[in-house]
Write an enzyme that holds these catalytic residues in place. Structure first.
Site, short mmCIF file in Angstrom:
data_model
loop_
_atom_site.label_atom_id
_atom_site.label_comp_id
_atom_site.label_asym_id
_atom_site.label_seq_id
_atom_site.Cartn_x
_atom_site.Cartn_y
_atom_site.Cartn_z
N ASN A 106 -2.50 13.09 -3.98
CA ASN A 106 -3.65 13.57 -4.76
C ASN A 106 -4.04 14.99 -4.36
O ASN A 106 -4.36 15.83 -5.22
CB ASN A 106 -4.85 12.64 -4.55
CG ASN A 106 -4.71 11.33 -5.31
OD1 ASN A 106 -4.08 11.30 -6.36
ND2 ASN A 106 -5.26 10.26 -4.78
N GLU A 120 -4.87 2.40 -3.97
CA GLU A 120 -3.41 2.43 -4.01
C GLU A 120 -2.79 1.13 -3.51
O GLU A 120 -1.61 1.09 -3.16
CB GLU A 120 -2.89 3.61 -3.19
CG GLU A 120 -3.20 3.56 -1.71
CD GLU A 120 -4.51 4.22 -1.34
OE1 GLU A 120 -4.65 4.63 -0.18
OE2 GLU A 120 -5.40 4.33 -2.23
N ASP A 129 0.86 -1.19 0.00
CA ASP A 129 0.00 0.00 0.00
C ASP A 129 0.89 1.23 0.00
O ASP A 129 1.86 1.32 0.77
CB ASP A 129 -0.90 -0.01 1.24
CG ASP A 129 -1.82 1.19 1.28
OD1 ASP A 129 -2.87 1.13 0.63
OD2 ASP A 129 -1.45 2.18 1.95
#
Length: 572
Positions: A446, A481, A438
């Protein structure tokens, strides 16, 4: 039907010991009659040559309708002239059948077979009291002797053929097949012609050959055309069946394999090449089979109107060559040097040429025009089947891939995971390892640089993982992710080391962002880290969901809570 070189030598010795001395012996014990008319004999030989040049081929076996002529010659001129005529007819028959070089042993073999049939049946006739030029007007005696000769001739012919097939070709299957029925029926039908020809020749002379030979030649031609029509109908039926079978395949390789397999069952094929034309007008070798072995698909480097395949591509028309002399002037370095007969067929889709199929045989005159037509039909079926299989594969690929990273998606990963566990349960696999990773603080990426930049990070990360893992495992995007790596036959330590290698490749090399929110055209370089969890089966889990759960636990408890940017293995 293959015959060993040693057997071919024995056949030649067998012929040398039997036929030449046998002909000399026959000339001594049964010489031609003193009133022999050479022109009449030549007429009979000419008629025999016509009959021999018009055989019917049933199930690959030529039906030789020569007995009715040989009966008339035997009754009229005796055994020696009949033998010479039959030997000449056998030679003409084999020339007409265009036997290849490796099949030349059939000439002495068939010569010896027909010599035995003629000699034994003729001796039997003389033993019963038969004579040369019998007078059928004297009563039924000479007629019965003639019929006995014809029956014995036919029976001996079948027995000797059967014996030779068992000894030479090692054929143990039933002899009474379709070709046997055809030969029996045709012999019964033509038998009276021999007696009629003999009697008419006694009264009318040479003109009798025209009265009998003409109608027979017409009937033979009609029968041959009927047999050819049957072959074409059988080919068409097979083509329809093969078309259905091709349409059922949903894998391009399976379609191509089945296509070539069915062609090889129908035709003598030593070399087969399936070429595909790309959108940029480049030709690609999709399949290359030589002597039954699939060879590497090397680049052909062919252009339109260049070589045989280029000629077919450029003209859009199929080609048929019966020998190397016909195509030797066409520059075609890709065709093996021992190839003789060639079929070249374009594959069409919506009126456009999408490929070329080239078939070659080492035999001369291995293919016929009717076969070219059938292969042309099959190529149309093949082109449609390949297109449908490609659409299916594309749809399947899109349903199993992440459109952003091009990695496998969770649906595909789950299918592979359950399949691998099934192999574990069947002891086909010894172990299985799972890595879950992860990206650390991905939301911040973002928020800071925009979702387009986040997508760039995901794509680059997926590329790095795939390059490191390669073919040793399955890499998939698990969601958001998160990524998963499934590794068959990998220990916990090996999986841990691989995860550590991937972690370092992420942490030590920055990610380049081209689509960020900074408001300028300069690329940005940012640092990214990821956390990893590792679990193995059957040590850590006994079912697929448990393996995912334990690797996930190692990720969040052992790596995330411990400070991120690290690898943690599951601990019970």
């Amino acid at each position: 039907m293959t015959v060993s070189p040693r057997m071919k030598k024995w056949i030649l010795i067998y012929w040398l010991l039997l036929v030449p001395p046998g002909l000399v012996f026959t000339y001594i014990v049964s010489p031609p009659p003193a009133d022999l008319n050479a022109i009449d004999v030549l007429g009979f030989m000419f008629l025999s040559a016509i009959v021999a040049s018009m055989p019917m081929v049933i199930n690959g076996v030529p039906i030789f309708l020569i007995q009715w002529v040989s009966i008339a010659i035997f009754l009229r001129y005796g055994l020696f002239i009949e033998m010479v005529t039959i030997q000449m007819s056998v030679l003409i028959l084999l020339v007409k059948l265009r036997i290849p070089k490796e099949g030349m042993f059939r000439l002495p073999l068939n010569s010896a077979m027909f010599f035995l049939v003629s000699f034994l049946s003729g001796m039997f006739y003389y033993f019963l009291g038969g004579t040369v030029t019998p007078d059928f007007k004297e009563g039924m005696g000479p007629i019965w002797l003639g019929l006995a000769y014809a029956v014995i001739y036919y029976i001996l012919n079948q027995l000797i053929v059967m014996l030779h097939q068992m000894l030479v070709y090692r054929i143990n299957e039933s002899f009474f097949g379709k070709d046997f029925i055809w030969e029996t029926v045709s012999s019964v039908i033509t038998l009276p012609l021999g007696f009629v020809l003999y009697m008419l020749h006694l009264d009318l002379g040479l003109i009798a050959l025209l009265f009998i030979g003409g109608p027979f030649a017409s009937v033979s031609l009609i029968l041959k055309m009927y047999d050819s029509t049957q072959h074409v109908n059988e080919y068409l039926q097979k083509a329809a069946e093969i078309g259905h079978q091709l349409a059922e395949r949903v894998n391009v390789n399976e379609v191509t394999d089945l296509f070539l397999q069915k062609l090889s069952e129908m035709l003598p094929i030593d070399y087969a090449y399936v070429l595909e034309i790309q959108e940029n007008d480049d030709i690609h070798l999709a399949r290359r089979v030589e002597n039954g072995v699939v060879m590497p698909n090397n680049h052909m480097g062919i252009k339109k109107h260049q070589g045989i395949s280029g000629t077919v591509w450029g003209t859009g028309k199929p080609v048929l060559f019966t020998s190397r002399k016909e195509w030797g002037n066409i520059v075609s370095a890709n065709i093996p040097g021992d190839a003789e007969s060639i079929l070249g067929i374009p594959t069409m889709k919506n009126g456009k040429i999408v490929g070329v199929v080239v078939l070659a045989s080492r035999r001369k005159r291995a293919y016929e025009k009717s076969q070219l037509m059938i292969v042309d039909i099959l190529c149309s079926h093949y082109a449609i089947a390949v297109e449908n299989a490609r659409h299916y594969e594309q749809a399947k690929e899109e349903s199993e891939r992440c459109s952003l990273t091009k990695l496998h998606n969770y649906r595909y990963f789950e299918k592979i995971l359950y399949r691998e566990f099934g192999m574990l349960e069947k002891n086909v696999r010894d172990r299985l390892a799972l890595i879950i990773l992860d990206i650390d603080h991905f939301k911040a990426v973002n928020d800071t640089y925009g979702h387009q930049s986040g997508n760039e990070v995901l794509k680059e990360l997926a590329s790095r993982i795939q390059n490191i893992v390669g073919d040793s495992g399955t890499v998939a995007r698990y969601g958001g992710e998160e990524f998963v790596i499934l590794l068959p036959e990998v220990t916990s330590r090996e999986a841990y080391n691989l995860a550590e290698l991937i972690r370092e490749s992420i942490a030590n090399w920055p990610f380049i962002l081209a689509q960020h929110l900074e408001g300028n055209s300069h690329k940005l370089s940012i640092k990214i880290t990821a956390s990893f969890g590792v679990a193995t089966a059957p040590e850590d889990a006994e079912d697929p969901l448990a393996l995912i759960r334990h690797a996930d636990r190692a990720l969040y408890v052992g790596a995330k809570r411990a400070g991120r940017n690290r690898v943690a293995a599951y601990v019970k």
